[in-house]
Design a protein around this motif. Structure first.
Motif, mmCIF file in Angstrom:
data_model
loop_
_atom_site.group_PDB
_atom_site.id
_atom_site.type_symbol
_atom_site.label_atom_id
_atom_site.label_comp_id
_atom_site.label_asym_id
_atom_site.label_seq_id
_atom_site.Cartn_x
_atom_site.Cartn_y
_atom_site.Cartn_z
ATOM 1 N N VAL A 339 0.864 -1.190 0.000
ATOM 2 C CA VAL A 339 0.000 0.000 0.000
ATOM 3 C C VAL A 339 0.890 1.226 0.000
ATOM 4 O O VAL A 339 1.907 1.257 0.710
ATOM 5 C CB VAL A 339 -0.952 0.019 1.214
ATOM 6 N N SER A 340 0.504 2.227 -0.780
ATOM 7 C CA SER A 340 1.238 3.484 -0.775
ATOM 8 C C SER A 340 1.215 4.091 0.633
ATOM 9 O O SER A 340 0.166 4.153 1.281
ATOM 10 C CB SER A 340 0.612 4.452 -1.791
ATOM 11 N N ARG A 341 2.361 4.517 1.106
ATOM 12 C CA ARG A 341 2.438 5.020 2.476
ATOM 13 C C ARG A 341 1.516 6.210 2.731
ATOM 14 O O ARG A 341 0.821 6.252 3.766
ATOM 15 C CB ARG A 341 3.890 5.389 2.818
ATOM 16 N N PRO A 342 1.469 7.226 1.839
ATOM 17 C CA PRO A 342 0.547 8.344 2.114
ATOM 18 C C PRO A 342 -0.907 7.896 2.205
ATOM 19 O O PRO A 342 -1.668 8.423 3.036
ATOM 20 C CB PRO A 342 0.774 9.285 0.919
ATOM 21 N N VAL A 417 -11.443 5.681 3.457
ATOM 22 C CA VAL A 417 -10.828 4.440 3.924
ATOM 23 C C VAL A 417 -11.283 3.263 3.047
ATOM 24 O O VAL A 417 -10.473 2.421 2.623
ATOM 25 C CB VAL A 417 -11.182 4.190 5.399
ATOM 26 N N ASP A 418 -12.576 3.198 2.768
ATOM 27 C CA ASP A 418 -13.103 2.101 1.942
ATOM 28 C C ASP A 418 -12.524 2.148 0.533
ATOM 29 O O ASP A 418 -12.191 1.106 -0.047
ATOM 30 C CB ASP A 418 -14.629 2.193 1.900
ATOM 31 N N ALA A 419 -12.391 3.352 -0.025
ATOM 32 C CA ALA A 419 -11.826 3.476 -1.374
ATOM 33 C C ALA A 419 -10.360 3.051 -1.409
ATOM 34 O O ALA A 419 -9.910 2.383 -2.354
ATOM 35 C CB ALA A 419 -11.975 4.918 -1.860
ATOM 36 N N ILE A 420 -9.602 3.427 -0.384
ATOM 37 C CA ILE A 420 -8.187 3.024 -0.320
ATOM 38 C C ILE A 420 -8.079 1.502 -0.219
ATOM 39 O O ILE A 420 -7.228 0.876 -0.873
ATOM 40 C CB ILE A 420 -7.499 3.708 0.873
ATOM 41 N N ALA A 421 -8.917 0.885 0.594
ATOM 42 C CA ALA A 421 -8.873 -0.568 0.737
ATOM 43 C C ALA A 421 -9.191 -1.263 -0.581
ATOM 44 O O ALA A 421 -8.509 -2.212 -0.992
ATOM 45 C CB ALA A 421 -9.853 -1.009 1.827
ATOM 46 N N PHE A 428 -12.402 -3.475 4.094
ATOM 47 C CA PHE A 428 -12.702 -2.578 5.223
ATOM 48 C C PHE A 428 -14.068 -2.974 5.763
ATOM 49 O O PHE A 428 -15.050 -3.039 5.006
ATOM 50 C CB PHE A 428 -12.697 -1.123 4.780
ATOM 51 N N LYS A 429 -14.123 -3.240 7.079
ATOM 52 C CA LYS A 429 -15.372 -3.666 7.706
ATOM 53 C C LYS A 429 -15.568 -2.925 9.016
ATOM 54 O O LYS A 429 -14.599 -2.593 9.709
ATOM 55 C CB LYS A 429 -15.359 -5.179 7.974
ATOM 56 N N LEU A 430 -16.836 -2.696 9.339
ATOM 57 C CA LEU A 430 -17.224 -2.178 10.650
ATOM 58 C C LEU A 430 -17.941 -3.306 11.381
ATOM 59 O O LEU A 430 -18.971 -3.801 10.910
ATOM 60 C CB LEU A 430 -18.128 -0.953 10.501
ATOM 61 N N LEU A 431 -17.392 -3.732 12.516
ATOM 62 C CA LEU A 431 -17.909 -4.889 13.233
ATOM 63 C C LEU A 431 -18.362 -4.494 14.630
ATOM 64 O O LEU A 431 -17.780 -3.600 15.272
ATOM 65 C CB LEU A 431 -16.822 -5.972 13.326
#
Length: 446
Positions: A339-342, A417-421, A428-431
């Motif tokens: 993953v790109s660091r930024p 966050v979801d787009a980066i994943a 990306f999940k919300l649990l």
């Protein structure tokens, strides 16, 4: 170039090459058969003359004729004939010859081709005792017959070829008619028409294309719907800070006209500045989402533990007591992720910032970095806030979605966050947690 013309050129050229090859093969075979037939005619004529000569008086009686000039006979079917009397092994005297025919006394036995009087002749010579019979026909006559054969076969071939191309044109036109019907149906659709395609009578080979078009239209309508929803939400979210900025500027203008209102003027300008910062934050996050949608993903590896530490340090400006509120836990020897660091830093900051917003100040949040298997790294942010229902968790990553609008924010953090994943083949999940709060789980491949 249209599909109709392209098909006509490909199929027509293929048929033309094939038919030309077959026609050439047939012509060569017919020419060979014609030459063999003409040669057989020469041999048959020679044998017929030999049979007739066998019924004449003995050659000795014939030799009594002192005339050096042979008798002339009338030729039939263009075949020249000559009967000669052998005087020795190499000398022959013609006694009968076709009128106007060539001197065939020097012809070789069997078939041969010779030039007599600047004309080429095909000859056949047969010897019977001391009698030599030779027959010949002109090669010009043979070539004329072959040309006539080629012309008589070539003209119908060309007519059939052009006729086939014309029929092929109409057949192709009829064959691609379903494509034309699809084009007309798509051309007549109005913008915003989300109805399915009308049933189209088409061959089985075109059904996958129609299914693909139907799926494309569904995805397009879904994208349009999402863009409309996004535009409405963006307009609503941008209207709020703009309205606040306008109101505070008006208050500042009124305060500037009144004496001893520096305190009111300064408060109005501070609130206007806060509105500008809020507006800038929304625009920055919208630009980040736009770049994630359009830009290519850079090939880069990042250390997740170092990125999480950096994200916490940078958020300390907004949360001075962050070190007391954020606990970072990690397994030993965590692998790097592709993953790109930024982008990883942005995703981690959004998750930590979101958890801090909804967690009471006297309760900490936990950031766990684990490696559940050899192919993934997991970053989990566990808060102790009010949590979300299953319905809210399903919509939390939508752009501009916020359950509690009293909490500052733009509603774009989890969308980023979801787009980066997704761009890095992660999840990306919300649990729901066992206790109070929520777990935001981010996983990336190693």
């Amino acid at each position: 170039m249209s599909l109709r013309v392209r098909l006509l050129l490909i199929i027509g050229l293929g048929l033309s090459v094939l038919w030309t090859a077959v026609a050439g093969w047939m012509f060569l075979d017919a020419r060979k058969s014609l030459r063999e037939a003409l040669d057989n005619r020469l041999a048959a004529s020679a044998r017929m003359v030999a049979g007739m000569v066998a019924q004449l008086p003995e050659p000795a009686n014939l030799s009594a004729n002192d005339s050096k000039k042979p008798f002339d006979v009338i030729a039939r079917d263009g075949v020249a004939c000559e009967v000669s009397l052998l005087r020795s092994q190499i000398t022959a005297q013609a006694i009968v010859r076709t009128e106007g025919g060539p001197d065939l006394t020097q012809a070789t036995a069997g078939f041969g081709t010779h030039i007599y009087g600047k004309k080429r002749w095909r000859t056949y010579m047969l010897r019977q005792g001391n009698i030599q019979i030779a027959t010949a026909d002109s090669m010009d006559t043979r070539e004329a017959l072959i040309k006539e054969l080629a012309l008589s076969a070539g003209v119908p071939f060309l007519v059939a070829l052009f006729g086939s191309l014309i029929m092929l044109w109409f057949c192709i036109t009829h064959g691609i008619a379903p494509l034309e019907r699809v084009r007309n149906i798509l051309a007549k659709r109005k913008p915003g028409d989300d109805s399915p395609l009308a049933p189209i009578k088409a061959p089985l080979e075109l059904q996958p294309l129609l299914d693909t078009i139907e799926q494309l239209l569904e995805r397009l309508q879904g994208a349009i719907l999402r863009e409309r929803r996004f535009t409405d939400n963006a307009a609503h979210e941008l209207r709020t800070p703009l309205t606040g900025i306008k109101t505070h500027i008006q208050v500042a203008g009124l305060a500037a006209d009144l004496p001893d209102n520096n305190k009111t003027l300064k408060a109005a300008l501070n609130k206007a500045d806060y509105g500008v910062l809020q507006l800038q934050g929304i625009l920055d996050r919208l630009l980040s989402l736009a770049r994630l949608d359009d830009d290519a993903v850079p090939v880069e590896s990042s250390d997740p533990l170092e990125v999480v530490d950096t994200a916490a340090d940078q958020l300390q400006v907004s949360y001075p007591d962050l070190k007391d509120r954020v606990l970072i836990k990690s397994d030993d020897a965590i692998a790097w992720v592709h993953v790109s660091r930024p982008l990883l830093l942005s995703a981690t900051q959004n998750l930590i910032d979101n958890a801090l917003r909804y967690t009471p100040e006297d309760k900490p949040i936990v950031v766990q970095i684990t490696q559940p298997d050899t192919g993934r790294v997991r970053i989990s942010v566990l808060d102790q806030g009010p949590g979300l229902s299953a319905h809210d968790r399903a919509h939390a990553a939508n752009r501009f979605w916020r359950r509690d609008r009293s909490v500052p924010g733009t509603g774009l953090g989890l969308s980023i966050v979801d787009a980066i994943a997704r761009r890095h083949h992660g999840t990306f999940k919300l649990l729901k947690r066992a206790g109070p709060g929520l777990e935001a789980r981010l996983e990336f491949p190693i």
